[in-house]
Structure formats: C-alpha cells, structure tokens
Design an enzyme around this catalytic site. Structure first.
Site, PDB file in Angstrom:
ATOM      1  N   SER A   3       0.797  -1.222   0.000  1.00  0.00           N
ATOM      2  CA  SER A   3       0.000   0.000   0.000  1.00  0.00           C
ATOM      3  C   SER A   3       0.831   1.274   0.000  1.00  0.00           C
ATOM      4  O   SER A   3       0.271   2.357  -0.112  1.00  0.00           O
ATOM      5  CB  SER A   3      -0.945   0.009   1.200  1.00  0.00           C
ATOM      6  OG  SER A   3      -0.202  -0.105   2.394  1.00  0.00           O
ATOM      7  N   HIS A  43       1.389   4.355   6.983  1.00  0.00           N
ATOM      8  CA  HIS A  43       0.744   5.138   5.926  1.00  0.00           C
ATOM      9  C   HIS A  43       1.000   6.620   6.117  1.00  0.00           C
ATOM     10  O   HIS A  43       1.551   7.049   7.130  1.00  0.00           O
ATOM     11  CB  HIS A  43      -0.773   4.881   5.914  1.00  0.00           C
ATOM     12  CG  HIS A  43      -1.161   3.593   5.247  1.00  0.00           C
ATOM     13  ND1 HIS A  43      -2.452   3.121   5.239  1.00  0.00           N
ATOM     14  CD2 HIS A  43      -0.436   2.700   4.545  1.00  0.00           C
ATOM     15  CE1 HIS A  43      -2.487   1.981   4.565  1.00  0.00           C
ATOM     16  NE2 HIS A  43      -1.280   1.707   4.138  1.00  0.00           N
ATOM     17  N   ASP A  69      -7.903   5.525   4.830  1.00  0.00           N
ATOM     18  CA  ASP A  69      -7.878   4.340   5.695  1.00  0.00           C
ATOM     19  C   ASP A  69      -9.102   4.167   6.563  1.00  0.00           C
ATOM     20  O   ASP A  69      -9.145   3.265   7.394  1.00  0.00           O
ATOM     21  CB  ASP A  69      -6.653   4.414   6.626  1.00  0.00           C
ATOM     22  CG  ASP A  69      -5.355   4.205   5.871  1.00  0.00           C
ATOM     23  OD1 ASP A  69      -4.297   4.538   6.432  1.00  0.00           O
ATOM     24  OD2 ASP A  69      -5.410   3.698   4.734  1.00  0.00           O
TER      25      ASP A  69
END
EC number: 3.4.21.89
Lengths: 126, 154
Positions: A3, A43, A69
């Site tokens: 990701s 992230h 998210d």
C-alpha cells in the site's frame, strides 16, 4: 504490504522515531496501530484537525491505495489520535527484511538457511 | 470556490469546499513564486530538478490547505497528490485541477473563512536513507465565501 509502493516495498527496513512532542502534520509517514489489531500500519497523514489544547485527530492513507484508511479503522472510528501512533518513519533501507519474510512464507527456505548456518558453524569449529 | 453544507456517512453536517487550481511547476530549485489570477492559482517556477540526484527514487508531491477555525487551532487537508518518479517529466503543467480528496472541514469553519493557505510540499523518497519533507516557499491564500452554494455544478 504494497500500500505504500513505489516508495516502500515488503521487506524494506524502516527507521522510526517516536518523540511525543513531534507534531503530527500532513505528508508525514506514521506507524499506527488500530485497537484490537496487532499488526501496525505504515501510511501517510492525509488530514489533521488540531484543537487549541493540542488534541489532534487525523486521517491516513496509503500512497498506493485509492481510498483513505477509514475503512481500516475500528467500527465507528473515524479518526486516529496521538495514542494510536507508535512511530514516525524517518528513513529506510530497502529489502533487508526480505530474508525474514522468505523464511516465514517458505518454511523450506527457513530449513535451508538453518541447515547452511549449521554447516557453517560445524566447518568453522575445526 | 464554493462551499456546500453536506455530509457523508455518519458524520454531522460539515462544510465541504471545492477548489479548482492550476499547477505550473518547472522543476529546478526550491524557490517558488505564486500568483493568483481570478479563480485560478498558478504555482510558477517550482524548481525541483536539482533534487533528483542518484539517491532520489521519487518525490511524493502534495498540495495541502491549511487554516484555522473556531473549533480547531490548526487544520490541514491534502487536496491533491502525485508521485513523481526519477525520470518523469519534471515540468508540471496542470490546468483546471479538481481536488482529489474531499475538502471537508471538521465542522463549519470554511464558511466565510478568508485565510485558507494552499502550499505545495514534497516528501523526498531516497533509494536508501532519510525521508525529508520539504515545503515550497510560495503559497496562495484562498478566501471562502460567506454563503453556501445550493446547487452543485461540479
């Protein structure tokens, strides 16, 4: 996972800092844990709202993901908070972790590594 | 630029802002110059070429809006981002861009807010090493109107 590609890949080794006083700002890459889940996620911060008191709520998204998210957070949870952060990514070295991942994913590889390690030790004891 | 009272999912009614922008970036050094022309914002002379040395894999560019509201001392919202790999054309000439991500406020702080600052920043991603965040030196101020738009012509 993929990701955060193409910046990071599975197997890259990240260097983290975790200074509480470091403010959380958009663009930063944070490592956070979702309540009830063991595996931390790495992230980028997409959105922050910070109160005058310093309380902050923020939203994250993987660079390579199409959506933020929110779908990953706990049910009913819309934001992350400082307490969810376990670190900030400051640097990295690629591919180092790949050996560990290969050993986990392919047991035969792990046995091979152990076997050759054992041989190595035996040979060097002479 | 308009803002509409809107809500998605379980959130309360929050202000939603729409901004369209142009990004003209000629990439050489970190000096930026911005000018506003009617409803359109140019980020000119954003020079990033010298950043792409042997240890730089990519830049993660992002356009963020920063502002204060009654409830929140600091808000930052990323409106648009782009990954620029080494070898990609370092000149950006993007016109009439719409924001990639919904510009929701946490509350109703966009209405009448005169001081929203747009800035272009980037995260330098090396082949190995540190991950610095750099902010372009220029920025543009965006004032939001005092009233909501009732029709969405997006």
């Amino acid at each position: 996972s993929g990701s955060m590609e193409p910046a990071f890949h599975r197997g890259d080794l990240l260097f983290l800092t975790n200074r509480i006083e470091d403010p959380i700002r958009v663009g930063e890459i944070v490592v956070f844990r979702i309540e009830g889940r063991e595996i931390p996620i790495v992230h980028r911060v997409l959105k922050i709202h910070e109160r005058p008191s310093g309380d902050i709520k923020f939203l994250t998204k993987g660079d390579n993901n199409a959506v933020d998210d929110r779908g990953l957070y706990k049910r009913g949870q819309h934001w992350l908070e400082k307490k969810d952060v376990v670190g900030r990514a400051r640097g990295f070295v690629p591919y180092i972790g790949i050996v560990t991942i290969l050993m986990n994913d392919y047991p035969k590889f792990k046995y091979a590594v152990l076997f050759f390690l054992g041989l190595f030790v035996l040979v060097h004891r002479e | 630029r308009k803002n509409v009272e809107d809500f998605t999912g379980p959130r309360e009614r929050s202000d939603l802002g729409f901004i369209t922008f142009d990004i003209t970036a000629d990439i050489l050094n970190e000096k930026t110059r911005l000018c506003k022309y009617n409803m359109v914002f140019f980020l000119t002379h954003l020079h990033l070429q010298s950043i792409f040395d042997w240890n730089v894999k990519q830049l993660f560019l992002y356009l963020s809006a920063e502002y204060s509201t009654k409830n929140n001392a600091l808000n930052q919202v990323v409106l648009w981002d782009k990954i620029m790999l080494r070898g990609d054309n370092p000149r950006l000439f993007l016109k009439d861009m719409k924001s990639k991500y919904f510009f929701f406020d946490d509350g109703n702080g966009l209405k009448g807010n005169r001081n929203i600052t747009l800035t272009l920043s980037w995260n330098v991603v090396p082949n190995a090493g540190i991950l610095p965040l750099v902010t372009g030196s220029g920025h543009v101020s965006v004032p939001f109107p005092d009233t909501y738009e009732t029709t969405k012509s997006y």
